[in-house]
Design an enzyme around this catalytic site. Sequence first.
Site, mmCIF file in Angstrom:
data_model
loop_
_atom_site.group_PDB
_atom_site.id
_atom_site.type_symbol
_atom_site.label_atom_id
_atom_site.label_comp_id
_atom_site.label_asym_id
_atom_site.label_seq_id
_atom_site.Cartn_x
_atom_site.Cartn_y
_atom_site.Cartn_z
ATOM 1 C CE LYS A 1 2.816 -6.033 4.415
ATOM 2 N NZ LYS A 1 2.451 -4.790 5.171
ATOM 3 C CG ASP B 1 0.487 -3.978 2.031
ATOM 4 O OD1 ASP B 1 0.678 -5.069 3.044
ATOM 5 O OD2 ASP B 1 1.285 -3.129 1.902
ATOM 6 C CD GLU C 1 7.321 -0.111 8.623
ATOM 7 O OE1 GLU C 1 7.601 0.919 7.797
ATOM 8 O OE2 GLU C 1 6.316 -0.879 8.012
ATOM 9 C CD GLU D 1 -0.022 -1.529 8.285
ATOM 10 O OE1 GLU D 1 -0.397 -0.903 9.238
ATOM 11 O OE2 GLU D 1 0.658 -1.257 7.162
ATOM 12 C CG ASP E 1 -0.448 -0.065 2.461
ATOM 13 O OD1 ASP E 1 0.758 -0.029 2.471
ATOM 14 O OD2 ASP E 1 -1.075 -0.247 3.685
ATOM 15 C CB SER E 2 4.835 1.918 0.097
ATOM 16 O OG SER E 2 4.771 0.414 -0.546
#
Length: 271
Positions: A120, A90, A189, A122, A51-52
């Site tokens: 993925k 993501d 991270e 978070e 999602d970066s």
Amino acid sequence: MSIQGKIKIVTTHQLQEMKSKGEKISMLTAYDYSMAKIIDQSGVDVILVGDSASNVMAGNETTLPITLDHMIWHATSVVKAVKRALVVVDVPFGSYQGSSSEALRSCIRIMKESGGHAVKMEGGVEIKESISRVLSAGIPVMGHLGLTPQSIYKFGTYTVRAKEEAEANKLIEDAKALQELGCFAIVLEKIPSKLAKKVSESISIPTIGIGAGPNTDGQVLVVHDMLGITQDFKPRFLRQYADLNKIMHEAFENYVSDIKSQKFPNEKESY
């Protein structure tokens, strides 16, 4: 030299074997067909459709604005290029935190529409129901602990996480919980190197570090950062492997100059 074809297609099972053998795992982000093809042919084990993309592709300050449709579009482009690497996608902010049913719908869309191999998500125990529901549908899940960019406004800073004992202990417990739920790997991270080592040794699934020191089972970087395309983001953990910003600037300037001076196209470049 390309190692395409010399190593079998990477799977979640193979990543587990790599950890067991002490072989480090390489992971990079990709958001489009052309870049993903080069990365895959270079022998990278895991490609993260991150999602970066919200930052490096769309120019947003955070990862929050990117939508599920955007992520599926990027992932579809990447999957078309990849022959070897495991493609992880993501799940964007707002598409899984609300309920486990919403999480399942989002992840099913990602898998069906993009052809990605895993997702993925978070967070730790606070999203355990969503992770469990997604896993129950047979969708592999990679966890993400430490600095979780989707929660940046909660943290209020991009500084190193889990430096204090209470947060460090919670991170360890979250990692164990994610493993227990069935996650196949966890991104760690921007946490202290000693903590990342402790987490990696306390769980049997692979850990992938970014700003977490050398003792995780693998490493991940944002491709635009490690290639030097982005110039205003140079954290301590980033190793820049090329300066493509400079190379591209020079190429574009030479192109403009050749047009202005009528050097391009020449006779050989004309029909």
